[in-house]
Design an enzyme around this catalytic site. Sequence first.
Site, mmCIF file in Angstrom:
data_model
loop_
_atom_site.group_PDB
_atom_site.id
_atom_site.type_symbol
_atom_site.label_atom_id
_atom_site.label_comp_id
_atom_site.label_asym_id
_atom_site.label_seq_id
_atom_site.Cartn_x
_atom_site.Cartn_y
_atom_site.Cartn_z
ATOM 1 N N ASP A 1 0.857 -1.186 0.000
ATOM 2 C CA ASP A 1 0.000 0.000 0.000
ATOM 3 C C ASP A 1 0.892 1.234 0.000
ATOM 4 O OD1 ASP A 1 -1.825 2.011 0.358
ATOM 5 O OD2 ASP A 1 -2.388 1.443 2.398
ATOM 6 N N HIS A 2 0.950 1.910 -1.142
ATOM 7 C CA HIS A 2 1.782 3.109 -1.282
ATOM 8 C C HIS A 2 1.009 4.224 -1.947
ATOM 9 C CE1 HIS A 2 6.241 2.298 -0.525
ATOM 10 N NE2 HIS A 2 5.610 1.219 -0.068
ATOM 11 N N GLU B 1 5.703 5.099 6.404
ATOM 12 C CA GLU B 1 6.864 5.892 5.991
ATOM 13 C C GLU B 1 6.397 7.291 5.605
ATOM 14 O OE1 GLU B 1 5.989 3.240 3.837
ATOM 15 O OE2 GLU B 1 7.119 1.648 4.832
ATOM 16 N N ASN C 1 4.795 8.144 2.103
ATOM 17 C CA ASN C 1 3.372 8.026 1.795
ATOM 18 C C ASN C 1 2.470 8.830 2.728
ATOM 19 O OD1 ASN C 1 3.828 5.888 -0.220
ATOM 20 N ND2 ASN C 1 4.416 4.655 1.546
ATOM 21 N N GLY D 1 12.298 -2.913 14.630
ATOM 22 C CA GLY D 1 13.043 -2.622 15.843
ATOM 23 C C GLY D 1 12.423 -3.310 17.042
ATOM 24 N N THR E 1 10.216 -8.426 6.620
ATOM 25 C CA THR E 1 10.908 -8.694 5.358
ATOM 26 C C THR E 1 12.358 -9.084 5.602
ATOM 27 O OG1 THR E 1 11.400 -6.329 5.109
ATOM 28 C CG2 THR E 1 9.426 -7.170 3.998
#
Length: 315
Positions: free
Chosen positions: A36-37, A105, A108, A171, A188
Amino acid sequence: MKIGYFLSSEEYTPAELLAQARGAEQAGFEALWISDHYHPWVDAQGQSPFVWSTIGALSQVCRLPVTTAVTCPTMRIHPAVIAQAAATSAVLHEGRFVLGVGTGEALNEHILGDAWPQTDVRLEMDEAVEVIRELWRGEFVNHHGKHYTVEHARIYTRPDTPPPIYVSGFGPKSIELAGRIGDGYVSTMPDADMVRRFRESGGGDKPCQGGFKAAYADTADEGARIAYERWPNAGVPGELSQVLPSPRHFEQAAELVRPEQVREAFVCGRDADAHLDMIGKYAEAGFDEVYVANTGPHWQGLFDLYQREVLPRLR
């Protein structure tokens, strides 16, 4: 282990994504991821269709389960709207839908002019998951939280069973959050420590999904060339992937990336053993499902390779 195919919204048109979904099902893949971007990472990728339109269309061309890998339900789209979109998707896919979420991010999420929060604040916005689950109960919701307000909202079109929510994390803090609130985990990286942290933080035996990228071509060198051309951002280190705001900035950062760095991040060429080795890394790390994405124009070649050589050897 379940083997799925990753639909890259950043690189392919809606029609190509639907064609890939049909091809993946015919080749024997068992499930789909879809990204989804709002923007591609770099202009060379060149696409970014609205994922919820594509997910609806996917329900009409195949019967594979679909997971968003991942959507960010905190800024660009309010969690109340994500809740409705995901509920409709689950109805269309007859329950074969998983809502994969993450903290997103800046690439986006900054588009409406909101300040991009620091990591700890973004993790605190897990309130969005609470809002989504509350709306899926089917009652009118009034929510007045630290980050979100919902007034007199009710979702009428809902599946019989709410979709699972899988949470992405890289993280320690985000992985522990995934363990506390997620119905599954998305990553990933074939990292056993990440899987262990998820399971020890409350994830238990919940599903863990992992994914990697490939560049199918006649030779490994040609695949590496395609990968570097389309995904130089794969070599951008650290937190830059979370904070850079546009494809232009990723292109500038990628000027420092060497071709061999991208090659290391991809399975290049058409060697079945290389794909099996990568899948094996995820299996050894404790993942239950692995999704492979293709970059470049030769995705049918990857499907043929998996149908002929990879999937039979796994099964």
